[in-house]
Structures are given as C-alpha cells and as structure tokens.
Design a protein around this motif. Structure first.
Motif, short mmCIF file in Angstrom:
data_model
loop_
_atom_site.label_atom_id
_atom_site.label_comp_id
_atom_site.label_asym_id
_atom_site.label_seq_id
_atom_site.Cartn_x
_atom_site.Cartn_y
_atom_site.Cartn_z
N UNK A 246 -0.64 20.41 -2.45
CA UNK A 246 -1.35 19.32 -1.59
C UNK A 246 -0.45 18.15 -1.21
N UNK A 247 -0.27 17.79 -0.12
CA UNK A 247 0.59 16.58 0.54
C UNK A 247 -0.49 15.44 0.83
N UNK A 248 -1.70 15.93 1.33
CA UNK A 248 -2.65 14.85 1.87
C UNK A 248 -4.12 15.35 2.05
N UNK A 249 -4.96 14.50 1.64
CA UNK A 249 -6.30 14.71 1.41
C UNK A 249 -6.83 13.58 2.53
N UNK A 250 -7.53 13.97 3.46
CA UNK A 250 -7.80 12.84 4.60
C UNK A 250 -9.14 12.08 4.33
N UNK A 251 -9.86 12.47 3.34
CA UNK A 251 -11.13 11.67 3.03
C UNK A 251 -10.73 10.31 2.40
N UNK A 252 -11.83 9.29 2.96
CA UNK A 252 -11.81 7.88 2.25
C UNK A 252 -11.57 7.83 0.80
N UNK A 253 -10.93 6.97 0.31
CA UNK A 253 -11.09 7.05 -1.37
C UNK A 253 -12.31 6.70 -1.67
N UNK A 254 -13.10 5.98 -1.10
CA UNK A 254 -14.69 5.43 -1.57
C UNK A 254 -15.57 7.07 -1.55
N UNK B 164 -3.32 12.17 -3.54
CA UNK B 164 -3.28 12.60 -2.19
C UNK B 164 -3.91 11.95 -1.01
N UNK B 165 -4.92 10.83 -1.59
CA UNK B 165 -5.74 10.14 -0.55
C UNK B 165 -5.22 8.80 -0.55
N UNK B 166 -5.76 8.07 0.61
CA UNK B 166 -5.35 6.75 0.88
C UNK B 166 -5.83 6.09 -0.43
N UNK B 167 -5.10 5.03 -0.91
CA UNK B 167 -3.87 4.45 -0.34
C UNK B 167 -2.70 5.05 -0.97
N UNK B 168 -2.91 5.83 -2.03
CA UNK B 168 -1.58 6.32 -2.75
C UNK B 168 -0.98 7.27 -1.82
N UNK B 169 -1.41 8.05 -0.80
CA UNK B 169 -0.74 8.67 0.19
C UNK B 169 -1.39 8.11 1.40
N UNK B 170 -0.27 7.67 2.10
CA UNK B 170 -0.54 6.79 3.35
C UNK B 170 0.07 7.34 4.52
N UNK B 171 -0.98 7.61 5.49
CA UNK B 171 -0.72 8.06 6.89
C UNK B 171 -1.32 7.05 7.82
#
Length: 349
Positions: A229-237, A258-265
């Motif tokens: 995995x490099x990115x999961x798009x779901x909101x952290x909440x 892999x989700x925001x904010x640890x992984x930022x797009x």
C-alpha cells in the motif's frame, strides 16, 4: 330508480371512504420491491452493502426486497421506467463521478433522480505498488514526477477508480506545475485487470482496495505478485471507525499510516485530498415523496436499534446513515469538491 340529492351525496361519501385505503397504499413501499444496483457483481461491495440494507428493511417493514445486480446503465434505465416505488436503487459516488467524467450513460443524478439516504462507506479505496517498487510512499511518487519520471497508474476510467488518480495529478500540479503530465493513466477494467497490469510490468501504481488487495501485501518476499500500500483515500475519521483488527493481517493502526495526515496528497497546498466511497439510495424523480419518507423513517429506526451497524462492520464497511435531505446536501458538497479537482486536470491524459 330515482336518486335524491341525499342519496347521491351519500354515494359520493361512501366512494371517497372506499378510495382512502387505495390512496394510502400508494404512498407506501409495495409488498415486493426490486432494488437495482450499479454493479453486475454479486460478490462486490455494492452488492454486499445493498443486501445488508435490503434485509434490514425487509424485516423491519414486513415486505420483500430483492437485490438485482444489473449494472449502472440497466439500473438507471429501470429506475427511469418506474415511479411507483416497485424499483429503487443503491449505488455509490460513481453515480455522479461518471457524469463529471463524461461517461456515456451517466446523467446528472442530482437533476435526474431523487437522492435518498446514505447507508455506509467502504473505507478501502487504495493505491498500491509492487513489493519491490522503488517508490516507498506517495511522496516518492510525486517527487519522481517532479524529477521528470513517468509514473503509470492503472485505473478503471470514469469514477471511483479514477478520482484518486485525478487527485494525484492535481497534487503534482499544486506542488510543481507541469509535473502532472508525468502522472499517466493506464486504462484497464476490473480489479483483476489492474492487478494484471502491475504483474505484467505495464503499471507502476494501481488502484485497488483493502478488501481485494491486502492478501497480496502479505506474500513472501520475492513473490512476483507481492504488493505494498502507498495510499488509502478514506478520511482518517472514517478509517478510525473500522475494526481495530483491520483486514486480514493488517490492523487498523497499520492501515492508517497510508491515510491522511500520515500520507499526504494535497488538495490545494493546505488541505489533503480525501475520498470516502459512499453508498446511497436513488429514486425515480416522480416517485411519491411519502415513500422516501417511509424509507428514511424505517432506516432511522433500524440504525437506532444498532444491529445493522454490527453487520456492516463485520464486512469492513463503516455505518453512515444520513436521511435524504442531509444526504443530498452532503453528496452535493462532495460533488462540488471533486468537480474542481477534475476541472483542474482536464485536458491531461
């Protein structure tokens, strides 16, 4: 026979009384209801979500609701033909993303249909790279694009699969204008097609899901089918509400890396792009609003009881009930955000 005025009035009154049950019945869901979905798969997340909701509604209302996996085009057509309430629909964000991307067969759902309640989120939308990829993170991918490297991303064009790809291009443009040209699409079909594109060396990154692809992240080192995995798009909440055990051998804490904010797009240089794949009802525009009210009321009571949430979470879905009015406003706001992202990168390929 001679009719007096009193007799005629009595006859009219009796007829009106007899007509009342028929009128009332027309304002409720029929005994047998067909729930069409925008997927042809009976093993996918749309069918699983819809079956959970259909079972709960059937039991609560004492009616029969059958889920029919006919695919988006056929489902929209079936909905167009039936304003009686005998046909209703559940789909997800693809219903408006398909329109934003200009896909054939996708009209603007907010103008064409009545938007009903939301019921659940699939938090699993993800992007992956081969296990031996030099890209360790989304930061590596976006940096590579800035440095002139072409990054090939396998997607199924025109919807949920593509919106994250659009977000990647948008983030590249925000960070380093022009570098978005180095994020290029490899248009494929189903998840198995995207996986195969990676294994054949045709894609550097693929759109996938936690549910479908986690198993490949657990393969032994050196396995040619291994992924990361490099990115999961779901909101952290949203992801925080998933079971602590996560999926397979990857727990929730690991997934959240892999989700925001640890992984930022980035969305605009200050906020991160996020996307929850959300499931909701659509109804024929001419259907009696009383039927929508009935479904809203029934689902309010069902979600208050709590059993449906347990079933959803057991299948790695996040309960997310919003009644129709709130759901429509929420989904329109999502539509507006993603339309800006798509507009920013329009013309790129």
């Amino acid at each position: 026979m001679t009719f007096t005025r009193r007799t005629l009035l009595a006859a009219v009154s009796t007829a009106a009384i007899l007509a009342q049950p028929i009128a009332a019945a027309a304002q409720e869901l029929p005994r047998n209801v067909r729930m069409v979905i925008g997927s042809k798969s009976t093993g996918g997340d749309t069918y699983q979500n819809s079956a959970i909701v259909a079972d709960a509604l059937s039991e609560h209302l004492g009616i029969n609701i059958k889920v029919d996996a006919v695919g988006a085009s056929a489902a929209f057509k079936a909905l167009d033909r039936d304003s009686r309430g005998t046909t209703i629909m559940i789909f997800h964000d693809q219903s408006y993303l398909g329109h934003l991307y200009g896909r054939e067969g996708y009209d603007d759902p907010f103008a064409t249909y009545a938007i009903g309640p939301t019921v659940a989120i699939n938090p699993g939308n993800a992007y992956l790279v081969p296990a031996d990829s030099p890209y360790q993170s989304m930061e590596d991918i976006l940096t590579a694009a800035e440095n002139g490297e072409q990054v090939r991303v396998a997607i199924q064009p025109g919807g949920v699969s593509e919106i994250g790809f659009s977000a990647m291009k948008n983030a590249a443009a925000v960070r380093s204008p022009g570098s978005e040209a180095n994020i290029v699409a490899v248009n494929t079909g189903s998840q198995s097609d995207k996986n195969q594109a990676m294994w054949d060396g045709l894609a550097d990154v693929i759109n996938g899901s936690i549910q479908a692809n986690e198993q490949f992240t657990q393969l032994e080192e050196g396995d040619e089918k291994g992924m990361r995995f490099v990115w999961i798009t779901a909101r952290p909440a949203t992801l925080e509400q998933a079971p602590e055990a996560g999926m397979g051998d990857t727990d929730r804490a690991a997934l959240m890396q892999y989700a925001s904010p640890e992984t930022s797009v980035t969305l605009d240089g200050s906020e991160d792009f996020t996307f929850d794949k959300e499931f909701f009802f659509l109804f024929n525009k001419e259907m009696d609003p009383a039927i929508i009210d009935q479904i809203d009321t029934a689902l309010t009571e069902i979600f208050a009881e709590g059993a449906i949430q347990d079933r959803q979470k057991a299948s790695f879905f996040i309960p997310n009930f919003l009644p129709s009015d709130e759901a429509k406003a929420h989904l329109e706001q999502k539509r507006d955000t993603y339309s800006k992202v798509i507009a920013e990168i329009s013309g790129e390929s």
